[in-house]
Design an enzyme around this catalytic site. Sequence first.
Site, mmCIF file in Angstrom:
data_model
loop_
_atom_site.group_PDB
_atom_site.id
_atom_site.type_symbol
_atom_site.label_atom_id
_atom_site.label_comp_id
_atom_site.label_asym_id
_atom_site.label_seq_id
_atom_site.Cartn_x
_atom_site.Cartn_y
_atom_site.Cartn_z
ATOM 1 N N ASP A 36 4.852 -0.172 -14.363
ATOM 2 C CA ASP A 36 4.049 0.532 -13.949
ATOM 3 C C ASP A 36 3.821 1.763 -15.015
ATOM 4 O O ASP A 36 4.500 1.974 -16.298
ATOM 5 C CB ASP A 36 5.512 1.636 -12.970
ATOM 6 C CG ASP A 36 4.799 1.938 -11.562
ATOM 7 O OD1 ASP A 36 4.964 1.808 -10.726
ATOM 8 O OD2 ASP A 36 3.869 2.858 -11.834
ATOM 9 N N TYR A 154 -12.912 0.514 -2.684
ATOM 10 C CA TYR A 154 -11.258 -0.229 -2.926
ATOM 11 C C TYR A 154 -11.256 -1.394 -1.633
ATOM 12 O O TYR A 154 -11.665 -2.388 -1.942
ATOM 13 C CB TYR A 154 -10.433 0.920 -1.949
ATOM 14 C CG TYR A 154 -9.465 0.517 -1.453
ATOM 15 C CD1 TYR A 154 -8.450 0.503 -2.501
ATOM 16 C CD2 TYR A 154 -9.007 -0.365 -0.413
ATOM 17 C CE1 TYR A 154 -6.801 0.467 -2.304
ATOM 18 C CE2 TYR A 154 -7.725 -0.436 0.338
ATOM 19 C CZ TYR A 154 -6.160 -0.390 -1.241
ATOM 20 O OH TYR A 154 -6.015 -0.885 -0.534
ATOM 21 N N LYS A 158 -10.804 -5.251 -3.864
ATOM 22 C CA LYS A 158 -9.919 -6.278 -2.468
ATOM 23 C C LYS A 158 -10.518 -7.462 -2.516
ATOM 24 O O LYS A 158 -9.882 -8.215 -2.102
ATOM 25 C CB LYS A 158 -9.080 -5.478 -1.645
ATOM 26 C CG LYS A 158 -8.318 -4.019 -1.837
ATOM 27 C CD LYS A 158 -7.240 -5.351 -2.395
ATOM 28 C CE LYS A 158 -6.358 -3.454 -2.812
ATOM 29 N NZ LYS A 158 -4.773 -3.581 -3.291
HETATM 30 N N1 NAD Z 1 0.584 1.501 1.412
HETATM 31 C C1 NAD Z 1 -0.983 0.589 2.383
HETATM 32 O O1 NAD Z 1 -1.026 0.456 3.622
HETATM 33 C C2 NAD Z 1 -1.445 -1.134 1.576
HETATM 34 C C3 NAD Z 1 -2.094 -1.319 2.728
HETATM 35 C C4 NAD Z 1 -2.741 -2.093 2.416
HETATM 36 C C5 NAD Z 1 -2.763 -3.674 0.250
HETATM 37 N N2 NAD Z 1 -2.003 -2.351 0.004
HETATM 38 C C6 NAD Z 1 -2.064 -2.911 -1.346
HETATM 39 O O2 NAD Z 1 -0.615 -3.032 -1.797
HETATM 40 C C7 NAD Z 1 -0.156 -2.704 -3.071
HETATM 41 C C8 NAD Z 1 1.218 -1.166 -3.393
HETATM 42 O O3 NAD Z 1 0.628 -0.600 -2.699
HETATM 43 P P1 NAD Z 1 1.544 0.687 -2.506
HETATM 44 O O4 NAD Z 1 1.239 1.643 -1.092
HETATM 45 O O5 NAD Z 1 2.633 0.781 -2.151
HETATM 46 O O6 NAD Z 1 1.644 1.799 -3.798
HETATM 47 P P2 NAD Z 1 2.302 2.667 -4.151
HETATM 48 O O7 NAD Z 1 0.617 4.019 -4.472
HETATM 49 O O8 NAD Z 1 3.063 3.483 -2.990
HETATM 50 O O9 NAD Z 1 2.370 2.571 -5.242
HETATM 51 C C9 NAD Z 1 1.599 2.245 -6.498
HETATM 52 C C10 NAD Z 1 2.336 1.499 -8.190
HETATM 53 O O10 NAD Z 1 2.103 1.601 -8.626
HETATM 54 C C11 NAD Z 1 1.668 2.260 -9.436
HETATM 55 N N3 NAD Z 1 0.272 2.269 -10.445
HETATM 56 C C12 NAD Z 1 -1.287 2.515 -9.869
HETATM 57 N N4 NAD Z 1 -2.522 2.526 -10.818
HETATM 58 C C13 NAD Z 1 -1.408 1.726 -12.032
HETATM 59 C C14 NAD Z 1 -2.390 1.496 -13.434
HETATM 60 N N5 NAD Z 1 -3.379 1.824 -13.662
HETATM 61 N N6 NAD Z 1 -1.179 0.816 -14.538
HETATM 62 C C15 NAD Z 1 0.680 0.597 -13.772
HETATM 63 N N7 NAD Z 1 0.772 0.942 -12.460
HETATM 64 C C16 NAD Z 1 0.239 1.405 -11.187
HETATM 65 C C17 NAD Z 1 2.085 3.287 -9.266
HETATM 66 O O11 NAD Z 1 2.162 4.330 -9.919
HETATM 67 C C18 NAD Z 1 2.633 3.055 -8.178
HETATM 68 O O12 NAD Z 1 4.155 2.991 -8.700
HETATM 69 C C19 NAD Z 1 -1.542 -2.376 -3.587
HETATM 70 O O13 NAD Z 1 -1.936 -3.029 -4.755
HETATM 71 C C20 NAD Z 1 -2.463 -1.716 -2.082
HETATM 72 O O14 NAD Z 1 -3.848 -1.991 -2.660
HETATM 73 C C21 NAD Z 1 -1.423 -1.550 0.327
#
Ligand code: NAD
Length: 255
Positions: A36, A154, A158
């Site tokens: 992270d 976004y 994706k």
């Molecule tokens: N939460 C949702 O509803 C949802 C839905 C569909 C897809 N997703 C996908 O699931 C994944 C996780 O989402 P989440 O909701 O757990 O997000 P989140 O924001 O809770 O966690 C994301 C993590 O990634 C880290 N991060 C971001 N950019 C970074 C970088 N450049 N280098 C290193 N670390 C980095 C952040 O610090 C954070 O700890 C993502 O790919 C998101 O697009 C989420």
Amino acid sequence: MQLAGKVAIVTGAGSGIGQATAKCFAKEGSAVIAVDWNKETAEKTVAAVRSKGGKAEFCFADVSKAEDVRRTVDTALTSFGALHILVNDAAIQIMAKLTDTTEEMWDQIHAVNLKGVFLGCKYAIPAMIDAGGGSIINIASVLGFVGDPDLAAYCAAKGGVIALTKVAALTYGPQGVRANAICPGDVDTPLVEAYFNKDPDPKRFRQEIYSKYALRRIASPEEIAQVALFLASDASSFITGSTLVVDGGLTVKVY
Ligand SMILES: NC(=O)c1ccc[n+]([C@@H]2O[C@H](COP(=O)([O-])OP(=O)(O)OC[C@H]3O[C@@H](n4cnc5c(N)ncnc54)[C@H](O)[C@@H]3O)[C@@H](O)[C@H]2O)c1
């Protein structure tokens, strides 16, 4: 212990789906490199894993930087001697309609959400081949195949992740590397919480979103982690190039 003896890199391990996945994999016997750019939160994930007797190391990386990503693979090899699993989870979200999206926003989103996945695959695959095979799990989104007017860049990124997953599966399948994408709907993580909180009445807005799901709720991060576990484990040994929709029935209807 579905992942006994395995070594996994999980990006975005400091929060949400990445954090739940890192904990789940460690519980199933895998050593985990928790990647992270937020040191504080990812170190908490590592501490939580170790407190339950699991194996984990923190590795700082901005997944959009090649040198950082290369170091995550080096860390897996130096700390645990091999690499079998990669979960490309780290991503950012910037809300903007297509014509309001600046070039800078577009580049920022694509650098993390798509180039980050490319770099992860690029550096992990040779190590997986050395290990006799491996499994790549890319966290895409239902927004990789349907549109959201407020998330133009976004959605595009994706969609790219889903296509890149198929390329990886096709190219490295002969060497035992599987690659699959998970497409979640909304998942109850800080990312989605922030989205709900943009509404003047977050509680009402949350209920409105829930009503769009066949299951009348959104997912927990652990429910996505369980799917990642399935794709990482031998239980999915003949699945590659697939897109697993995990959306509680959000996208199954037309009206
Ligand atoms: N939460 C949702 O509803 C949802 C839905 C569909 C897809 N997703 C996908 O699931 C994944 C996780 O989402 P989440 O909701 O757990 O997000 P989140 O924001 O809770 O966690 C994301 C993590 O990634 C880290 N991060 C971001 N950019 C970074 C970088 N450049 N280098 C290193 N670390 C980095 C952040 O610090 C954070 O700890 C993502 O790919 C998101 O697009 C989420």
